[in-house]
Design an enzyme around this catalytic site. Structure first.
Site, PDB file in Angstrom:
ATOM      1  N   ASP A  87      -5.203   0.849  11.024  1.00 55.80           N
ATOM      2  CA  ASP A  87      -5.585   0.080   9.656  1.00 55.80           C
ATOM      3  C   ASP A  87      -7.309   0.288   9.741  1.00 55.80           C
ATOM      4  O   ASP A  87      -8.381   0.100   9.530  1.00 55.80           O
ATOM      5  CB  ASP A  87      -5.612  -1.336   9.704  1.00 55.80           C
ATOM      6  CG  ASP A  87      -4.406  -1.732   9.235  1.00 55.80           C
ATOM      7  OD1 ASP A  87      -3.718  -1.152   8.033  1.00 55.80           O
ATOM      8  OD2 ASP A  87      -3.324  -1.971  10.509  1.00 55.80           O
ATOM      9  N   ASP A 116       1.249  -1.568  -0.190  1.00 54.95           N
ATOM     10  CA  ASP A 116       0.008   0.240   0.265  1.00 54.95           C
ATOM     11  C   ASP A 116       0.802   1.640  -0.128  1.00 54.95           C
ATOM     12  O   ASP A 116       1.871   1.690   0.474  1.00 54.95           O
ATOM     13  CB  ASP A 116      -0.932   0.000   1.110  1.00 54.95           C
ATOM     14  CG  ASP A 116      -1.876  -0.982   0.886  1.00 54.95           C
ATOM     15  OD1 ASP A 116      -2.177  -1.738  -0.108  1.00 54.95           O
ATOM     16  OD2 ASP A 116      -1.823  -1.498   1.784  1.00 54.95           O
TER      17      ASP A 116
HETATM   18  N1  EPU Z   1       9.254   2.474   9.760  1.00 56.24           N
HETATM   19  C1  EPU Z   1      10.579   2.887  10.082  1.00 56.24           C
HETATM   20  N2  EPU Z   1      10.802   2.318   9.602  1.00 56.24           N
HETATM   21  C2  EPU Z   1      11.881   0.417   9.584  1.00 56.24           C
HETATM   22  C3  EPU Z   1      10.225  -0.354   9.889  1.00 56.24           C
HETATM   23  C4  EPU Z   1       9.110   1.469  10.496  1.00 56.24           C
HETATM   24  O1  EPU Z   1      11.105   4.226   9.835  1.00 56.24           O
HETATM   25  O2  EPU Z   1      12.633  -0.061   8.540  1.00 56.24           O
HETATM   26  C5  EPU Z   1       7.909   3.680  10.443  1.00 56.24           C
HETATM   27  C6  EPU Z   1       7.112   3.060   9.224  1.00 56.24           C
HETATM   28  O3  EPU Z   1       7.495   4.079   8.205  1.00 56.24           O
HETATM   29  C7  EPU Z   1       5.835   3.732  10.113  1.00 56.24           C
HETATM   30  C8  EPU Z   1       5.525   3.433  11.722  1.00 56.24           C
HETATM   31  O4  EPU Z   1       7.066   3.211  11.554  1.00 56.24           O
HETATM   32  O5  EPU Z   1       5.342   5.282  10.351  1.00 56.24           O
HETATM   33  C9  EPU Z   1       5.182   2.162  11.516  1.00 56.24           C
HETATM   34  O6  EPU Z   1       4.792   0.815  10.779  1.00 56.24           O
HETATM   35  P1  EPU Z   1       4.904  -0.346  10.468  1.00 56.24           P
HETATM   36  O7  EPU Z   1       6.364  -1.041  10.578  1.00 56.24           O
HETATM   37  O8  EPU Z   1       4.733  -0.624  12.130  1.00 56.24           O
HETATM   38  O9  EPU Z   1       4.023  -1.032   9.680  1.00 56.24           O
HETATM   39  P2  EPU Z   1       4.548  -2.059   8.956  1.00 56.24           P
HETATM   40  O10 EPU Z   1       4.957  -3.140   9.881  1.00 56.24           O
HETATM   41  O11 EPU Z   1       4.764  -1.553   7.739  1.00 56.24           O
HETATM   42  C10 EPU Z   1       2.240  -3.473   9.708  1.00 56.24           C
HETATM   43  C11 EPU Z   1       0.637  -3.733   9.038  1.00 56.24           C
HETATM   44  C12 EPU Z   1       0.165  -2.836   8.569  1.00 56.24           C
HETATM   45  C13 EPU Z   1      -0.418  -1.720  10.235  1.00 56.24           C
HETATM   46  C14 EPU Z   1       0.662  -2.235  10.814  1.00 56.24           C
HETATM   47  C15 EPU Z   1       0.540  -0.884  11.773  1.00 56.24           C
HETATM   48  C16 EPU Z   1       1.716  -6.154   8.085  1.00 56.24           C
HETATM   49  C17 EPU Z   1       2.139  -6.740   6.866  1.00 56.24           C
HETATM   50  N3  EPU Z   1       1.357  -4.611   7.910  1.00 56.24           N
HETATM   51  O12 EPU Z   1       2.914  -2.897   8.754  1.00 56.24           O
HETATM   52  O13 EPU Z   1      -1.066  -3.104   8.083  1.00 56.24           O
HETATM   53  O14 EPU Z   1      -0.903  -1.183   9.820  1.00 56.24           O
HETATM   54  O15 EPU Z   1       2.077  -2.822  10.780  1.00 56.24           O
HETATM   55  O16 EPU Z   1       0.113  -1.574  12.663  1.00 56.24           O
HETATM   56  O17 EPU Z   1       1.380  -6.922   9.163  1.00 56.24           O
HETATM   57  C18 EPU Z   1      -2.248  -3.531   6.053  1.00 56.24           C
HETATM   58  O18 EPU Z   1      -2.961  -4.583   6.864  1.00 56.24           O
HETATM   59  O19 EPU Z   1      -3.149  -2.995   5.269  1.00 56.24           O
HETATM   60  C19 EPU Z   1      -1.044  -2.659   6.948  1.00 56.24           C
HETATM   61  C20 EPU Z   1      -1.179  -1.904   5.945  1.00 56.24           C
END
Ligand code: EPU
Length: 440
Positions: free
Chosen positions: A314, A126
């Site tokens: 989400d 996304d």
């Molecule tokens: N971030 C960083 N560096 C990194 C990783 C993350 O700066 O190396 C930042 C991101 O840019 C963001 C914040 O940390 O500002 C939070 O991101 P996070 O890593 O928690 O999100 P994600 O792991 O990429 C997962 C879910 C998302 C959900 C988020 C928050 C999965 C595959 N995806 O994303 O789900 O919104 O956690 O709960 O588990 C969805 O299902 O539609 C979806 C987007």
């Protein structure tokens, strides 16, 4: 049952104006199955998962696993066996890496079993902000891996990961999960501070523990993992999808309907249910699910997204749509992803009165000095009108479907395939709630 749940036609036409009414079931969680399948590759023994959702992201994860030699065997509609006695490759192709953001999660199993992982840097998924992977790479570097960027891919190599003290600057979900997976077989003790503690993370932890991992969970968002020599296969039932459950709950109330969401689990929805009650929505928790409906007029509220146990990012798009039906001015402050209001313009085209701001409307967050519009003011109630809409991402896409269902007149929605990445049997579920869908 299809593997990738692709619809025959990715453009739908919906005649709006009907409240959602009836019963629908929630599948296992998208954001659990993808990590569980990856974690299962840590072991050469088979694992068996139940309550597995039939969604696009699961199919993509399977393709990534198959590309490195894993086998997936669908035992029954929602039961999936994974076996990977040997891994035949340590490389993920750009084509697979571009389909969602999960390829980087493969670093743990590949490093432990092959000593090397080549993973495309241009990850798909996304478009809700920059979504870097620096936390993942910094963490694995601390565990002794060498990381370099080569021809648009991360080349990660290790002669054996070792325990490390890692502090995340933000409690990122997939970074925590990735480092948990990698730490289970590392030599010695790994500490992950400021970790994410979302229910999906805990679902992964419970599965890893069944495999033989030793993971302690401290009160202050800290995981301490004592590396073990070997992990076995395990049997695991996935948690229900709390994003799908809340999206359907918000949709029921937004459309002034009455929907029983089978398998919705109150424990994972406490913050959502509180917000729903504050806005004037009603719910009834039953033994096998939750019924969502309205008791009277909806009223405006202020809301801020956050990490668990806060209001999930989400849940934000379907809840913002609900707020267009509430009397007064509501405020939504997005603090997890900097660019998660891109979908609002289509709602404005449908008549919604929403203004976006780059300042923090609420307490100051990480994006206070950025140019990203991450606060919204919503004026309601507004009668939406049908429109021609292109789906930009998964959660926004579901929100558009609900907006089309609520709107006066006909809407045409293009890009349904973004939504089926995360919503099982989308068409039949909506049809069972009275929605009439035509394929354009
Ligand atoms: N971030 C960083 N560096 C990194 C990783 C993350 O700066 O190396 C930042 C991101 O840019 C963001 C914040 O940390 O500002 C939070 O991101 P996070 O890593 O928690 O999100 P994600 O792991 O990429 C997962 C879910 C998302 C959900 C988020 C928050 C999965 C595959 N995806 O994303 O789900 O919104 O956690 O709960 O588990 C969805 O299902 O539609 C979806 C987007």
């Amino acid at each position: 049952m299809t593997l990738n749940n692709k619809t025959e036609n990715n453009t739908w036409t919906i005649e709006g104006g009907q409240p959602l009414s009836g019963e629908v079931s929630v599948s296992g969680a998208k954001n659990s199955i993808t990590k569980l399948l990856v974690a299962s590759l840590l072991s050469s023994e088979p694992s068996l998962f139940s309550n597995v959702p039939d969604i696009g992201d699961r199919a993509i994860t399977q393709s990534i696993g198959e590309a490195v030699g894993a086998k997936f065997n669908l035992k029954s509609a929602h039961s999936l066996e994974v076996s990977a006695p040997d891994l035949s490759s340590d490389e993920i192709s750009l084509e697979l890496g571009n389909q969602n953001r999960l390829a980087i999660m493969m670093m743990g199993p590949l490093l432990h079993r092959k000593g090397r992982a080549l993973i495309p840097a241009a990850a798909g998924g996304d478009k809700i902000g920059p979504r870097p992977v620096d936390f993942h790479l910094d963490g694995v570097r601390k565990m002794g891996a060498r990381v370099e960027v080569r021809d648009g891919a991360y080349l990660i190599e290790s002669d054996g990961l070792r325990g490390a003290d890692i502090a995340l600057s933000y409690p990122s979900v997939t970074s925590t999960e990735n480092l948990l997976i990698a730490a289970t077989l590392a030599k010695g003790r790994t500490t992950i501070r400021n970790a994410a503690i979302e229910p999906e993370v805990m679902d992964l932890v419970t599965y890893l523990q069944k495999m033989g991992a030793i993971i302690d969970y401290k009160v202050d968002r800290t995981f301490v993992i004592q590396g073990v020599e070997k992990l076995s296969g395990a049997t695991h039932r996935l948690m229900p999808d709390r994003i799908v459950a809340a999206s359907l709950g918000a949709a029921a109330v937004a459309s002034d309907g009455d929907v029983f969401v089978r398998n919705a689990q109150q424990r994972d929805l406490i913050t959502f249910l509180n917000a729903l009650r504050r806005v004037g929505g009603a719910f009834e928790v039953q033994a096998d699910g939750i019924r969502f409906f309205r008791k009277g007029a909806l009223k405006a509220i202020d809301l801020e997204t956050s990490v668990h146990p806060g209001f999930m990012t989400d849940w934000q798009p379907p809840f913002l749509l609900l707020l267009t039906q509430a009397e007064g001015m509501s405020v939504v402050h997005e603090t997890v992803f900097e660019d998660r209001f891109g979908y609002v313009s289509a709602l404005q085209d449908m008549g919604a009165e929403i203004a976006l701001y780059d300042s923090c409307l609420g307490k100051s967050c990480r994006f206070s000095t950025s140019h990203y519009k991450h606060s919204a003011v919503i004026k309601g109630p507004i009668k939406l009108r049908g429109a021609d809409i292109e789906v930009p991402d998964l959660r926004a896409g579901f929100t558009y479907l609900i907006a089309a269902i609520m709107a006066e007149g006909k809407s045409t929605i293009h890009g349904i395939e973004h939504i089926t990445r995360g919503y099982e049997h989308l068409e039949s579920s909506l049809q069972s709630l009275g929605v009439v869908i035509e394929h354009a």
